[in-house]
Design a protein around this motif. Structure first.
Motif, PDB file in Angstrom:
ATOM      1  N   ASP A 111      68.345 104.550  59.862  1.00  0.00           N
ATOM      2  CA  ASP A 111      68.969 105.847  59.565  1.00  0.00           C
ATOM      3  C   ASP A 111      69.892 105.687  58.364  1.00  0.00           C
ATOM      4  O   ASP A 111      70.536 104.653  58.206  1.00  0.00           O
ATOM      5  N   ILE A 112      69.926 106.726  57.526  1.00  0.00           N
ATOM      6  CA  ILE A 112      70.759 106.707  56.319  1.00  0.00           C
ATOM      7  C   ILE A 112      71.466 108.050  56.193  1.00  0.00           C
ATOM      8  O   ILE A 112      70.831 109.098  56.304  1.00  0.00           O
ATOM      9  N   ASP A 113      72.772 108.004  55.957  1.00  0.00           N
ATOM     10  CA  ASP A 113      73.553 109.194  55.623  1.00  0.00           C
ATOM     11  C   ASP A 113      74.173 108.911  54.256  1.00  0.00           C
ATOM     12  O   ASP A 113      75.238 108.309  54.154  1.00  0.00           O
ATOM     13  N   VAL A 114      73.472 109.312  53.210  1.00  0.00           N
ATOM     14  CA  VAL A 114      73.888 108.989  51.849  1.00  0.00           C
ATOM     15  C   VAL A 114      75.254 109.584  51.535  1.00  0.00           C
ATOM     16  O   VAL A 114      76.109 108.917  50.942  1.00  0.00           O
ATOM     17  N   ALA A 115      75.498 110.811  51.949  1.00  0.00           N
ATOM     18  CA  ALA A 115      76.764 111.482  51.633  1.00  0.00           C
ATOM     19  C   ALA A 115      77.962 110.719  52.194  1.00  0.00           C
ATOM     20  O   ALA A 115      79.005 110.637  51.550  1.00  0.00           O
ATOM     21  N   LYS A 116      77.812 110.134  53.392  1.00  0.00           N
ATOM     22  CA  LYS A 116      78.907 109.384  54.011  1.00  0.00           C
ATOM     23  C   LYS A 116      78.776 107.878  53.795  1.00  0.00           C
ATOM     24  O   LYS A 116      79.596 107.108  54.275  1.00  0.00           O
ATOM     25  N   VAL A 139      76.973 100.517  59.490  1.00  0.00           N
ATOM     26  CA  VAL A 139      77.749  99.973  58.381  1.00  0.00           C
ATOM     27  C   VAL A 139      78.018 101.036  57.332  1.00  0.00           C
ATOM     28  O   VAL A 139      77.319 102.047  57.244  1.00  0.00           O
ATOM     29  N   LEU A 140      79.043 100.778  56.539  1.00  0.00           N
ATOM     30  CA  LEU A 140      79.370 101.577  55.366  1.00  0.00           C
ATOM     31  C   LEU A 140      78.863 100.787  54.162  1.00  0.00           C
ATOM     32  O   LEU A 140      79.317  99.665  53.907  1.00  0.00           O
ATOM     33  N   ALA A 141      77.909 101.344  53.461  1.00  0.00           N
ATOM     34  CA  ALA A 141      77.269 100.644  52.349  1.00  0.00           C
ATOM     35  C   ALA A 141      78.045 100.842  51.046  1.00  0.00           C
ATOM     36  O   ALA A 141      78.691 101.873  50.846  1.00  0.00           O
ATOM     37  N   PRO A 142      77.971  99.867  50.161  1.00  0.00           N
ATOM     38  CA  PRO A 142      78.590 100.026  48.834  1.00  0.00           C
ATOM     39  C   PRO A 142      77.845 101.115  48.031  1.00  0.00           C
ATOM     40  O   PRO A 142      76.700 101.416  48.324  1.00  0.00           O
ATOM     41  N   SER A 143      78.523 101.642  47.039  1.00  0.00           N
ATOM     42  CA  SER A 143      77.963 102.693  46.205  1.00  0.00           C
ATOM     43  C   SER A 143      78.231 102.406  44.733  1.00  0.00           C
ATOM     44  O   SER A 143      79.251 101.778  44.401  1.00  0.00           O
ATOM     45  N   ARG A 144      77.349 102.880  43.887  1.00  0.00           N
ATOM     46  CA  ARG A 144      77.590 102.768  42.442  1.00  0.00           C
ATOM     47  C   ARG A 144      78.581 103.823  41.977  1.00  0.00           C
ATOM     48  O   ARG A 144      79.147 103.718  40.905  1.00  0.00           O
ATOM     49  N   LYS A 145      78.773 104.865  42.793  1.00  0.00           N
ATOM     50  CA  LYS A 145      79.679 105.950  42.417  1.00  0.00           C
ATOM     51  C   LYS A 145      81.089 105.626  42.874  1.00  0.00           C
ATOM     52  O   LYS A 145      81.299 104.978  43.886  1.00  0.00           O
ATOM     53  N   PHE A 146      82.051 106.089  42.122  1.00  0.00           N
ATOM     54  CA  PHE A 146      83.453 105.878  42.487  1.00  0.00           C
ATOM     55  C   PHE A 146      83.952 107.116  43.218  1.00  0.00           C
ATOM     56  O   PHE A 146      83.621 108.240  42.861  1.00  0.00           O
TER      57      PHE A 146
END
Length: 147
Positions: A111-116, A139-146
């Protein structure tokens, strides 16, 4: 701009359903001794063969959390990788792991919740193709966005 992300990191923007990663590790006497030292869990079923022989396991076994730690290694190093924050983990131990066993630890995106930036991973460890541990990690995944 983002080329300096740690090797092995998969950012939330690139995670896909069904994606899997795994590691294999032989559990050694030294691993068990070091885990006992670090965790302070010196239960003789892990450290004393004579004691352990008279238990339901009929011999020494590795700490369950040592086996579970291999799942953490896959999550922290590969999927999602560096920068991942553990939010939760369920575990069910199905069979003991013994010194000398080669453990295969694997995680799969379910499952993926991209927004969160949240990812749910199906997790398992196996020895010789037999599952010894199953569970689920959030888990909370890292993001390229700040933020």
């Amino acid at each position: 701009m983002f080329d300096n992300l740690p090797r092995g990191t998969i950012c939330i923007e690139d995670i896909e359903m069904g994606m899997t990663r795994s590691i294999e590790k032989e559990i050694t006497d030294r691993d068990i001794e070091l885990f006992a030292e670090v965790s302070t869990d010196r239960n003789p079923v892990h450290l004393d063969e004579d004691y352990a022989r008279d238990t339901i396991f009929e011999g020494r076994i590795a700490h369950g959390m040592l086996t579970a730690g291999l799942i953490s290694a896959v999550i922290g190093e590969q999927l999602p990788g560096h920068g991942t924050v553990y939010m939760g983990q369920t575990l069910k131990f199905l069979a003991p792991v013994r010194p000398g066993d080669r453990v295969h630890a694997e995680v799969k995106v379910v499952d993926i919740d991209v927004a969160k930036r949240r990812v749910t991973l199906d997790c398992h460890c196996s020895v010789d193709g037999k599952k010894v541990l199953i569970g689920e990690a959030k888990v909370l995944a890292p993001s390229r966005k700040f933020d």
